[in-house]
Design a protein around this motif. Sequence first.
Motif, PDB file in Angstrom:
ATOM      1  N   MET B   3       8.244   0.529   7.841  1.00  0.00           N
ATOM      2  CA  MET B   3       7.610   1.141   6.677  1.00  0.00           C
ATOM      3  C   MET B   3       8.144   2.544   6.464  1.00  0.00           C
ATOM      4  SD  MET B   3       4.224  -0.502   5.767  1.00  0.00           S
ATOM      5  CE  MET B   3       2.944   0.692   6.115  1.00  0.00           C
ATOM      6  N   GLU B   4       8.474   3.218   7.575  1.00  0.00           N
ATOM      7  CA  GLU B   4       8.877   4.624   7.482  1.00  0.00           C
ATOM      8  C   GLU B   4      10.233   4.788   6.802  1.00  0.00           C
ATOM      9  OE1 GLU B   4       6.837   6.927   8.256  1.00  0.00           O
ATOM     10  OE2 GLU B   4       5.656   6.450  10.012  1.00  0.00           O
ATOM     11  N   ALA B  32      -1.224  -0.945  -5.681  1.00  0.00           N
ATOM     12  CA  ALA B  32      -0.703  -1.253  -4.346  1.00  0.00           C
ATOM     13  C   ALA B  32       0.062  -2.579  -4.348  1.00  0.00           C
ATOM     14  CB  ALA B  32      -1.852  -1.294  -3.335  1.00  0.00           C
ATOM     15  N   THR B  36       4.060  -3.079  -3.343  1.00  0.00           N
ATOM     16  CA  THR B  36       4.502  -4.011  -2.313  1.00  0.00           C
ATOM     17  C   THR B  36       5.527  -4.986  -2.883  1.00  0.00           C
ATOM     18  OG1 THR B  36       2.388  -3.820  -1.165  1.00  0.00           O
ATOM     19  CG2 THR B  36       3.696  -5.767  -0.676  1.00  0.00           C
ATOM     20  N   MET B  42       3.195   1.712   0.184  1.00  0.00           N
ATOM     21  CA  MET B  42       2.035   2.541  -0.175  1.00  0.00           C
ATOM     22  C   MET B  42       1.450   3.098   1.116  1.00  0.00           C
ATOM     23  SD  MET B  42       0.071   3.787  -2.470  1.00  0.00           S
ATOM     24  CE  MET B  42       0.707   2.907  -3.901  1.00  0.00           C
ATOM     25  N   MET B  43       1.447   4.428   1.241  1.00  0.00           N
ATOM     26  CA  MET B  43       1.096   5.062   2.513  1.00  0.00           C
ATOM     27  C   MET B  43      -0.262   5.739   2.511  1.00  0.00           C
ATOM     28  SD  MET B  43       3.631   4.265   4.326  1.00  0.00           S
ATOM     29  CE  MET B  43       3.640   5.277   5.820  1.00  0.00           C
ATOM     30  N   GLU B  44      -0.819   6.011   1.355  1.00  0.00           N
ATOM     31  CA  GLU B  44      -2.004   6.867   1.349  1.00  0.00           C
ATOM     32  C   GLU B  44      -2.700   6.794  -0.003  1.00  0.00           C
ATOM     33  OE1 GLU B  44      -0.773  10.796   2.437  1.00  0.00           O
ATOM     34  OE2 GLU B  44      -2.805  11.543   2.659  1.00  0.00           O
ATOM     35  N   VAL B  45      -4.014   6.793   0.034  1.00  0.00           N
ATOM     36  CA  VAL B  45      -4.808   6.891  -1.187  1.00  0.00           C
ATOM     37  C   VAL B  45      -5.812   8.015  -0.999  1.00  0.00           C
ATOM     38  CG1 VAL B  45      -6.462   5.736  -2.729  1.00  0.00           C
ATOM     39  CG2 VAL B  45      -4.639   4.399  -1.635  1.00  0.00           C
ATOM     40  N   HIS B  66       5.494  12.151  -0.345  1.00  0.00           N
ATOM     41  CA  HIS B  66       5.880  10.787  -0.720  1.00  0.00           C
ATOM     42  C   HIS B  66       6.904  10.755  -1.861  1.00  0.00           C
ATOM     43  CE1 HIS B  66       2.843   9.366   1.990  1.00  0.00           C
ATOM     44  NE2 HIS B  66       1.977  10.192   1.438  1.00  0.00           N
ATOM     45  N   GLU B 202       5.914  -6.940  11.061  1.00  0.00           N
ATOM     46  CA  GLU B 202       4.596  -6.324  11.250  1.00  0.00           C
ATOM     47  C   GLU B 202       3.566  -7.441  11.291  1.00  0.00           C
ATOM     48  OE1 GLU B 202       3.566  -2.951   8.523  1.00  0.00           O
ATOM     49  OE2 GLU B 202       1.762  -4.152   8.190  1.00  0.00           O
ATOM     50  N   ILE B 203       2.771  -7.481  12.358  1.00  0.00           N
ATOM     51  CA  ILE B 203       1.728  -8.506  12.465  1.00  0.00           C
ATOM     52  C   ILE B 203       0.369  -7.822  12.391  1.00  0.00           C
ATOM     53  CG2 ILE B 203       0.771 -10.381  13.862  1.00  0.00           C
ATOM     54  CD1 ILE B 203       3.500 -10.603  15.254  1.00  0.00           C
ATOM     55  N   GLY B 204      -0.401  -8.174  11.381  1.00  0.00           N
ATOM     56  CA  GLY B 204      -1.732  -7.584  11.206  1.00  0.00           C
ATOM     57  C   GLY B 204      -2.810  -8.618  11.455  1.00  0.00           C
ATOM     58  N   ARG B 221       4.492  -9.666   8.064  1.00  0.00           N
ATOM     59  CA  ARG B 221       5.193  -9.005   6.955  1.00  0.00           C
ATOM     60  C   ARG B 221       6.592  -8.566   7.385  1.00  0.00           C
ATOM     61  NH1 ARG B 221       2.649  -4.169   4.940  1.00  0.00           N
ATOM     62  NH2 ARG B 221       2.732  -4.805   2.766  1.00  0.00           N
TER      63      ARG B 221
END
Lengths: 255, 255
Positions: B3-4, B32, B36, B42-45, B66, B202-204, B221
């Motif tokens: 993501m970075e 968002a 994607t 999307m890093m922050e709201v 950002h 990435e596993i969520g 993802r």
Amino acid sequence: MSMEQRETAAILIIGNEILSGRTQDRNIQHIATHMTDIGIAMMEVRVVPDIPHYIVDAVKALSAAHSYVFTTGGIGPTHDDITAENVAAAFDVPLEENKDARDMLQAYYGDEGLTKSRLRMARIPKGAKLIPNQVTSAPGFIIENVHVMAGVPRIMQDMLTHILPSLQGGAPILSNTVTCELTESILAEKLAQLQLDNVDVEIGSYPYYSSGSLGVSLVVRTTEADRLEAVTIALESLVQELGAAPKRMEIAKKS
Amino acid sequence: MSMEQRETAAILIIGNEILSGRTQDRNIQHIATHMTDIGIAMMEVRVVPDIPHYIVDAVKALSAAHSYVFTTGGIGPTHDDITAENVAAAFDVPLEENKDARDMLQAYYGDEGLTKSRLRMARIPKGAKLIPNQVTSAPGFIIENVHVMAGVPRIMQDMLTHILPSLQGGAPILSNTVTCELTESILAEKLAQLQLDNVDVEIGSYPYYSSGSLGVSLVVRTTEADRLEAVTIALESLVQELGAAPKRMEIAKKS
């Protein structure tokens, strides 16, 4: 009523699933509504990803700026649940196995079921107070002014119920909502004057777009019931002067 | 996929109505999901009130951190619409009547209808580029990397459609979701190992609580279709080993 004079609160949502758009957040409105009901001004919400420095920075910033902080998400047993360790880091205290948390998990899962993964949920920042969870037994916790809760709405709601009696609120913020089928630009000038003439109440204007037509919800907020009524009546007159029919949604509903 | 490493974005919601609990936000998930889809992380709201220093501080912080910032709310004609002036303040530029914005409003409302209140919506920070609005004609604007949009979802969505082609995205982030009726604590250990063995995806793990029973959505993802398939199959095997029936929700859905 000045929002600045009362106790303030912030929400920190920790979760990639909100930021990716996968999940519609349902926690902000629930917490915000309860704060409004007990007269605490919700001032700020942040949603951050499951990345340590985002969590640490947000906890520090919000904890310093507000009376109360409520976090949701990231306190389960899986590898992407990193809230507890980062809240501990934000307050520079160790994360350790909490005996009471362990007892809660043991009572729920039994001796056999107290696996290494489940014990992860007993890791609590040193000195924190536990928040019970009647749904899955894994507790949240309170450290300084930060209330750490689960992300699953049903569990978060249960935890919030336990927290609410401990919060120092103020007079409940009362509100009336008047809707009408005018556009904001027709209303704007007279509305601005009404706000200027009544600086002790807050008048908000929220346009909506529904089935191809525009309308507006006008919201009056104050802690004083008589002022609420007086300004709402003035607002209704204003809408009528502009040739529309004001519709008062509910009387003195807390919002 | 890291993501970075990709372009990042943040959302700034400006509006007391979300913070009071009066209104359920519907803009975060929409924006968002679109980010994607085009491979922007999307890093922050943040949600802030209609108070100048909150808006200025948030615009400065998010713009610096950002690639893209999207704001919603506070660009209408009423007294509580203070976004434009505070975004201008954040970038230290004057707010001025924009000729193109005035022309858009004039075309929509006519010469007679171009009232002082409506002209408020032509006040745009100097140097900003307009975002068209096919619903009510009042434009949003882009200044530096900040995209200022309306708060009404139907209008915000129209504005976002105009913005999307100008954004530099990356490879779309693909995802699979596998649900099962296991608790997270049963899954946690093997799931952590699967994540360790596949650090490029990435596993969520997202628990849900529905009709009195707990389950979990496992989300994989990555931008690589073959890696997505391989790790999803491994995940399904893991669930089966634990005695449950994995249910793959959709194949290679963007999420």
